[in-house]
Write a protein that holds these residues in place. Structure first.
Motif, PDB file in Angstrom:
ATOM      1  N   VAL A 181       0.816  -1.216   0.000  1.00  0.00           N
ATOM      2  CA  VAL A 181       0.000   0.000   0.000  1.00  0.00           C
ATOM      3  C   VAL A 181       0.853   1.270   0.000  1.00  0.00           C
ATOM      4  N   GLU A 182       1.838   1.345   0.915  1.00  0.00           N
ATOM      5  CA  GLU A 182       2.626   2.567   1.087  1.00  0.00           C
ATOM      6  C   GLU A 182       3.786   2.290   2.021  1.00  0.00           C
ATOM      7  N   GLY A 183       4.670   3.285   2.172  1.00  0.00           N
ATOM      8  CA  GLY A 183       5.682   3.236   3.210  1.00  0.00           C
ATOM      9  C   GLY A 183       5.118   3.806   4.491  1.00  0.00           C
ATOM     10  N   ILE A 184       5.898   3.755   5.560  1.00  0.00           N
ATOM     11  CA  ILE A 184       5.430   4.303   6.836  1.00  0.00           C
ATOM     12  C   ILE A 184       5.119   5.787   6.703  1.00  0.00           C
ATOM     13  N   ASN A 185       5.965   6.503   5.967  1.00  0.00           N
ATOM     14  CA  ASN A 185       5.849   7.966   5.919  1.00  0.00           C
ATOM     15  C   ASN A 185       5.600   8.506   4.523  1.00  0.00           C
ATOM     16  N   GLY A 186       5.050   7.677   3.626  1.00  0.00           N
ATOM     17  CA  GLY A 186       4.776   8.222   2.304  1.00  0.00           C
ATOM     18  C   GLY A 186       4.306   7.170   1.319  1.00  0.00           C
ATOM     19  N   ASN A 187       3.958   7.631   0.139  1.00  0.00           N
ATOM     20  CA  ASN A 187       3.479   6.746  -0.929  1.00  0.00           C
ATOM     21  C   ASN A 187       4.642   5.998  -1.567  1.00  0.00           C
ATOM     22  N   ILE A 188       4.336   4.847  -2.145  1.00  0.00           N
ATOM     23  CA  ILE A 188       5.353   3.996  -2.763  1.00  0.00           C
ATOM     24  C   ILE A 188       5.182   3.992  -4.283  1.00  0.00           C
ATOM     25  N   THR A 245       7.601   8.722  -1.444  1.00  0.00           N
ATOM     26  CA  THR A 245       7.434  10.168  -1.615  1.00  0.00           C
ATOM     27  C   THR A 245       6.579  10.756  -0.505  1.00  0.00           C
ATOM     28  N   ASN A 246       6.958  11.950  -0.064  1.00  0.00           N
ATOM     29  CA  ASN A 246       6.083  12.771   0.770  1.00  0.00           C
ATOM     30  C   ASN A 246       6.468  14.228   0.626  1.00  0.00           C
ATOM     31  N   THR A 247       5.676  15.102   1.197  1.00  0.00           N
ATOM     32  CA  THR A 247       5.847  16.537   0.984  1.00  0.00           C
ATOM     33  C   THR A 247       7.166  17.066   1.522  1.00  0.00           C
ATOM     34  N   ILE A 248       7.690  16.459   2.567  1.00  0.00           N
ATOM     35  CA  ILE A 248       8.907  16.975   3.181  1.00  0.00           C
ATOM     36  C   ILE A 248      10.162  16.413   2.512  1.00  0.00           C
ATOM     37  N   ILE A 249      10.232  15.108   2.302  1.00  0.00           N
ATOM     38  CA  ILE A 249      11.446  14.532   1.723  1.00  0.00           C
ATOM     39  C   ILE A 249      11.463  14.604   0.204  1.00  0.00           C
ATOM     40  N   GLY A 250      10.313  14.764  -0.419  1.00  0.00           N
ATOM     41  CA  GLY A 250      10.240  14.736  -1.874  1.00  0.00           C
ATOM     42  C   GLY A 250      10.243  13.298  -2.363  1.00  0.00           C
ATOM     43  N   VAL A 251      11.382  12.839  -2.872  1.00  0.00           N
ATOM     44  CA  VAL A 251      11.531  11.478  -3.386  1.00  0.00           C
ATOM     45  C   VAL A 251      12.680  10.802  -2.650  1.00  0.00           C
ATOM     46  N   LYS A 252      12.401   9.679  -1.999  1.00  0.00           N
ATOM     47  CA  LYS A 252      13.435   8.945  -1.258  1.00  0.00           C
ATOM     48  C   LYS A 252      13.629   7.565  -1.884  1.00  0.00           C
ATOM     49  N   PRO A 253      14.745   7.338  -2.576  1.00  0.00           N
ATOM     50  CA  PRO A 253      14.967   6.027  -3.198  1.00  0.00           C
ATOM     51  C   PRO A 253      15.200   4.936  -2.139  1.00  0.00           C
ATOM     52  N   ILE A 254      14.625   3.773  -2.376  1.00  0.00           N
ATOM     53  CA  ILE A 254      14.917   2.579  -1.584  1.00  0.00           C
ATOM     54  C   ILE A 254      16.091   1.886  -2.256  1.00  0.00           C
ATOM     55  N   THR A 255      17.141   1.609  -1.487  1.00  0.00           N
ATOM     56  CA  THR A 255      18.332   1.002  -2.087  1.00  0.00           C
ATOM     57  C   THR A 255      18.360  -0.511  -1.931  1.00  0.00           C
ATOM     58  N   LYS A 256      17.599  -1.038  -0.941  1.00  0.00           N
ATOM     59  CA  LYS A 256      17.664  -2.485  -0.725  1.00  0.00           C
ATOM     60  C   LYS A 256      16.372  -3.008  -0.120  1.00  0.00           C
ATOM     61  N   THR A 264      18.819   4.100  -8.750  1.00  0.00           N
ATOM     62  CA  THR A 264      18.154   5.336  -8.293  1.00  0.00           C
ATOM     63  C   THR A 264      18.036   6.367  -9.421  1.00  0.00           C
ATOM     64  N   LYS A 265      18.277   5.958 -10.670  1.00  0.00           N
ATOM     65  CA  LYS A 265      18.318   6.923 -11.773  1.00  0.00           C
ATOM     66  C   LYS A 265      16.976   7.612 -12.001  1.00  0.00           C
ATOM     67  N   VAL A 266      15.899   6.851 -12.022  1.00  0.00           N
ATOM     68  CA  VAL A 266      14.576   7.434 -12.290  1.00  0.00           C
ATOM     69  C   VAL A 266      14.174   8.362 -11.152  1.00  0.00           C
ATOM     70  N   ALA A 267      14.426   7.938  -9.916  1.00  0.00           N
ATOM     71  CA  ALA A 267      14.088   8.777  -8.758  1.00  0.00           C
ATOM     72  C   ALA A 267      14.803  10.124  -8.843  1.00  0.00           C
ATOM     73  N   LYS A 268      16.077  10.109  -9.209  1.00  0.00           N
ATOM     74  CA  LYS A 268      16.846  11.360  -9.292  1.00  0.00           C
ATOM     75  C   LYS A 268      16.333  12.241 -10.426  1.00  0.00           C
ATOM     76  N   SER A 269      15.955  11.632 -11.519  1.00  0.00           N
ATOM     77  CA  SER A 269      15.403  12.410 -12.633  1.00  0.00           C
ATOM     78  C   SER A 269      14.071  13.044 -12.241  1.00  0.00           C
ATOM     79  N   LEU A 270      13.237  12.271 -11.541  1.00  0.00           N
ATOM     80  CA  LEU A 270      11.948  12.797 -11.085  1.00  0.00           C
ATOM     81  C   LEU A 270      12.130  13.929 -10.091  1.00  0.00           C
ATOM     82  N   LEU A 271      13.165  13.830  -9.263  1.00  0.00           N
ATOM     83  CA  LEU A 271      13.399  14.877  -8.268  1.00  0.00           C
ATOM     84  C   LEU A 271      13.676  16.221  -8.932  1.00  0.00           C
TER      85      LEU A 271
END
Length: 281
Positions: A181-188, A245-256, A264-271
């Motif tokens: 559904v989501e992460g603890i602090n944002g959408n997935i 993603t959330n309003t404060i962090i923006g986009v947070k890539p999951i590495t593992k 993390t290429k797409v996440a960085k481009s989206l940021l």
């Protein structure tokens, strides 16, 4: 200083009592907003989400609760805290006034605005390890209440404790159908080949403001196809990228996740695209 119903009060003052319905019943909503040099990012989206959520919870919306009035209250609080020229994390909490048990004695509401300074003005991504795991002790309800940003966050709190105890940076929450559904602090979001997926609201995820903004960005991005569709846990290890993603962090890539390490290429481009949109908001 905090703003309580338009009055500026010391953050250490006692202005809420034991009858507070947000405390007793989770009968409250909140909006967390990023502010840069006095500019409330995506304020119109936050405001209309708050108004919609108040109607769903049958709260009486005060006549003065216009977008302009609440924005002025944010600016007043910024000035009082000497944060007008700083990056800020602001939280607006709206709760039903004291009285009653499960059935409230009134639908009138009060509000509190609080603030803290952030380190950087716009969204950034660091390359630190960010490992997640599924949280399977309790599940998100797949209904409209789960889409709302209420103060009833026991599931998110318990899963945060689980993550801390087990050395994870976050957990992914499931609904009763065992869908992610989501992460603890944002959408997935999940990237697989040229497709970017995120769970639909009907699965029980938060109706996030950054989720909405990224849907707008991705839908105009010719390189990728966007899908709002259910995500099974089996898809996670097959993905190219995962990010929260959330309003404060923006986009947070999951590495593992488990034995899978992600790009993390797409996440960085989206940021970069998100920061450009934030400057225009």
């Amino acid at each position: 200083m905090v703003n309580f119903n338009g009055n500026l009060i010391s953050s250490g003052a006692f202005f809420l009592n034991h009858e507070n319905r947000g405390f007793k019943y989770g009968d409250a909503l909140f909006e967390t907003i990023r502010i840069i040099n006095g500019k409330l990012l995506f304020w119109e989206d936050h405001y209309f989400r708050l108004m919609s959520s108040m109607r769903i919870l049958r709260m009486e919306i005060p006549m003065e609760f216009t977008m302009e009035f609440l924005e002025e209250e944010f600016l007043k609080t910024l000035t009082a805290n000497e944060l007008m020229d700083k990056p800020v994390r602001a939280r607006l909490t709206v709760y039903r006034n004291d009285g009653g048990k499960y059935t409230p004695s009134t639908n009138d509401c009060s509000f509190v605005i609080e603030m803290e300074e952030l380190d950087v003005p716009f969204y950034t991504i660091d390359d630190t390890s960010y490992e997640v795991e599924l949280f399977k002790d309790f599940y998100v309800n797949a209904d409209m209440l789960s889409n709302l940003k209420t103060t009833n966050k026991v599931l998110h709190t318990v899963s945060s404790v689980f993550a801390k105890e087990n050395g994870y940076q976050n957990c992914l929450l499931l609904n009763g159908a065992k869908q992610v559904v989501e992460g603890i602090n944002g959408n997935i979001f999940l990237v697989s080949n040229q497709t970017i997926k995120t769970p639909p609201l009907k699965d029980g995820c938060l109706d996030g403001i950054l989720r909405k903004k990224l849907l707008e960005i991705i839908s105009k991005w010719d390189d990728f196809e966007l899908e709002e569709t259910s995500i099974s846990p089996f898809e996670l290890q097959k993905a190219d990228e995962l990010f929260i993603t959330n309003t404060i962090i923006g986009v947070k890539p999951i590495t593992k996740y488990r034995k899978k390490e992600f790009d993390t290429k797409v996440a960085k481009s989206l940021l970069g695209r998100l920061n450009a949109l934030a400057r225009l908001s």
